[in-house]
Design a protein around this motif. Structure first.
Motif, mmCIF file in Angstrom:
data_model
loop_
_atom_site.group_PDB
_atom_site.id
_atom_site.type_symbol
_atom_site.label_atom_id
_atom_site.label_comp_id
_atom_site.label_asym_id
_atom_site.label_seq_id
_atom_site.Cartn_x
_atom_site.Cartn_y
_atom_site.Cartn_z
ATOM 1 N N HIS A 112 -10.386 25.324 -11.408
ATOM 2 C CA HIS A 112 -11.311 26.204 -10.686
ATOM 3 C C HIS A 112 -10.537 27.389 -10.107
ATOM 4 O O HIS A 112 -10.323 27.477 -8.904
ATOM 5 N N PRO A 113 -10.125 28.351 -10.960
ATOM 6 C CA PRO A 113 -9.259 29.433 -10.462
ATOM 7 C C PRO A 113 -9.944 30.365 -9.462
ATOM 8 O O PRO A 113 -9.310 30.830 -8.516
ATOM 9 N N LEU A 114 -11.239 30.619 -9.632
ATOM 10 C CA LEU A 114 -11.924 31.524 -8.698
ATOM 11 C C LEU A 114 -12.026 30.902 -7.305
ATOM 12 O O LEU A 114 -11.696 31.550 -6.307
ATOM 13 N N LEU A 115 -12.429 29.648 -7.238
ATOM 14 C CA LEU A 115 -12.536 28.973 -5.945
ATOM 15 C C LEU A 115 -11.171 28.819 -5.284
ATOM 16 O O LEU A 115 -11.038 28.971 -4.074
ATOM 17 N N THR A 116 -10.158 28.542 -6.081
ATOM 18 C CA THR A 116 -8.809 28.384 -5.541
ATOM 19 C C THR A 116 -8.285 29.698 -4.981
ATOM 20 O O THR A 116 -7.717 29.730 -3.889
ATOM 21 N N SER A 117 -8.490 30.802 -5.706
ATOM 22 C CA SER A 117 -7.993 32.090 -5.217
ATOM 23 C C SER A 117 -8.735 32.520 -3.962
ATOM 24 O O SER A 117 -8.124 33.071 -3.034
ATOM 25 N N ILE A 118 -10.041 32.266 -3.886
ATOM 26 C CA ILE A 118 -10.793 32.594 -2.675
ATOM 27 C C ILE A 118 -10.304 31.744 -1.509
ATOM 28 O O ILE A 118 -10.129 32.238 -0.395
ATOM 29 N N PHE A 119 -10.068 30.464 -1.755
ATOM 30 C CA PHE A 119 -9.597 29.562 -0.710
ATOM 31 C C PHE A 119 -8.235 29.997 -0.179
ATOM 32 O O PHE A 119 -8.016 30.063 1.036
ATOM 33 N N ILE A 120 -7.309 30.315 -1.064
ATOM 34 C CA ILE A 120 -5.959 30.710 -0.653
ATOM 35 C C ILE A 120 -5.976 32.050 0.072
ATOM 36 O O ILE A 120 -5.299 32.235 1.082
ATOM 37 N N THR A 121 -6.769 33.000 -0.428
ATOM 38 C CA THR A 121 -6.876 34.300 0.229
ATOM 39 C C THR A 121 -7.487 34.166 1.615
ATOM 40 O O THR A 121 -7.003 34.770 2.583
ATOM 41 N N ASP A 122 -8.532 33.373 1.725
ATOM 42 C CA ASP A 122 -9.184 33.152 3.011
ATOM 43 C C ASP A 122 -8.221 32.503 4.003
ATOM 44 O O ASP A 122 -8.132 32.906 5.160
ATOM 45 N N LEU A 123 -7.481 31.523 3.550
ATOM 46 C CA LEU A 123 -6.504 30.854 4.404
ATOM 47 C C LEU A 123 -5.406 31.813 4.851
ATOM 48 O O LEU A 123 -5.014 31.816 6.029
ATOM 49 N N ALA A 124 -4.921 32.651 3.943
ATOM 50 C CA ALA A 124 -3.870 33.609 4.292
ATOM 51 C C ALA A 124 -4.371 34.632 5.308
ATOM 52 O O ALA A 124 -3.650 34.984 6.251
ATOM 53 N N LEU A 164 -2.512 34.971 8.841
ATOM 54 C CA LEU A 164 -1.625 36.114 9.010
ATOM 55 C C LEU A 164 -2.252 37.291 9.753
ATOM 56 O O LEU A 164 -1.528 38.189 10.181
ATOM 57 N N HIS A 165 -3.567 37.333 9.864
ATOM 58 C CA HIS A 165 -4.242 38.450 10.524
ATOM 59 C C HIS A 165 -5.126 37.916 11.640
ATOM 60 O O HIS A 165 -5.380 36.731 11.740
ATOM 61 N N LYS A 166 -5.594 38.823 12.450
ATOM 62 C CA LYS A 166 -6.532 38.449 13.502
ATOM 63 C C LYS A 166 -7.854 39.162 13.226
ATOM 64 O O LYS A 166 -8.076 40.263 13.722
ATOM 65 N N PRO A 167 -8.725 38.542 12.417
ATOM 66 C CA PRO A 167 -9.998 39.197 12.098
ATOM 67 C C PRO A 167 -10.944 39.157 13.299
ATOM 68 O O PRO A 167 -10.746 38.385 14.236
ATOM 69 N N PRO A 168 -11.986 39.997 13.270
ATOM 70 C CA PRO A 168 -12.988 39.953 14.345
ATOM 71 C C PRO A 168 -13.625 38.567 14.447
ATOM 72 O O PRO A 168 -13.643 37.798 13.486
ATOM 73 N N ILE A 215 -16.742 37.204 14.677
ATOM 74 C CA ILE A 215 -17.831 36.766 13.798
ATOM 75 C C ILE A 215 -17.303 36.549 12.374
ATOM 76 O O ILE A 215 -17.624 35.555 11.722
ATOM 77 N N PHE A 216 -16.485 37.478 11.905
ATOM 78 C CA PHE A 216 -15.889 37.344 10.579
ATOM 79 C C PHE A 216 -14.991 36.108 10.509
ATOM 80 O O PHE A 216 -15.016 35.362 9.525
ATOM 81 N N ALA A 217 -14.219 35.868 11.558
ATOM 82 C CA ALA A 217 -13.353 34.686 11.599
ATOM 83 C C ALA A 217 -14.178 33.408 11.617
ATOM 84 O O ALA A 217 -13.804 32.415 10.996
ATOM 85 N N LEU A 218 -15.308 33.438 12.317
ATOM 86 C CA LEU A 218 -16.181 32.269 12.361
ATOM 87 C C LEU A 218 -16.750 31.950 10.982
ATOM 88 O O LEU A 218 -16.768 30.786 10.559
ATOM 89 N N VAL A 219 -17.187 32.979 10.275
ATOM 90 C CA VAL A 219 -17.715 32.791 8.918
ATOM 91 C C VAL A 219 -16.611 32.290 7.984
ATOM 92 O O VAL A 219 -16.819 31.365 7.191
ATOM 93 N N MET A 220 -15.433 32.877 8.081
ATOM 94 C CA MET A 220 -14.327 32.463 7.221
ATOM 95 C C MET A 220 -13.893 31.031 7.524
ATOM 96 O O MET A 220 -13.568 30.275 6.607
#
Length: 60
Positions: free
Chosen positions: A12-24, A28-32, A34-39
């Motif tokens: 499942h390369p698409l789900l894996t890349s989304i999962f890894i990107t979301d985790l990173a 590594l960043h401090k998103p807003p 509401i965005f952090a809650l959704v992520m």
């Protein structure tokens, strides 16, 4: 055990890349807030999906 996880992630390369990107982004960043809650809810959902899919500890 690790081979089963890696094979599942490669299947499942698409789900894996989304999962890894979301985790990173969450690590590594401090998103807003509401965005952090959704992520974070997406990460929890993906973790439950992968846990169900791999069922690593079912054989133990």
């Amino acid at each position: 055990m690790y081979k089963k996880i890696l094979d599942g992630l490669i299947d499942h390369p698409l789900l894996t890349s989304i999962f890894i990107t979301d985790l990173a982004i969450m690590l590594l960043h401090k998103p807003p807030f509401i965005f952090a809650l959704v992520m974070m809810s997406y990460l929890i959902g993906m973790s439950m999906y992968y846990g169900q899919k791999f069922s690593v500890f079912k054989n133990l």
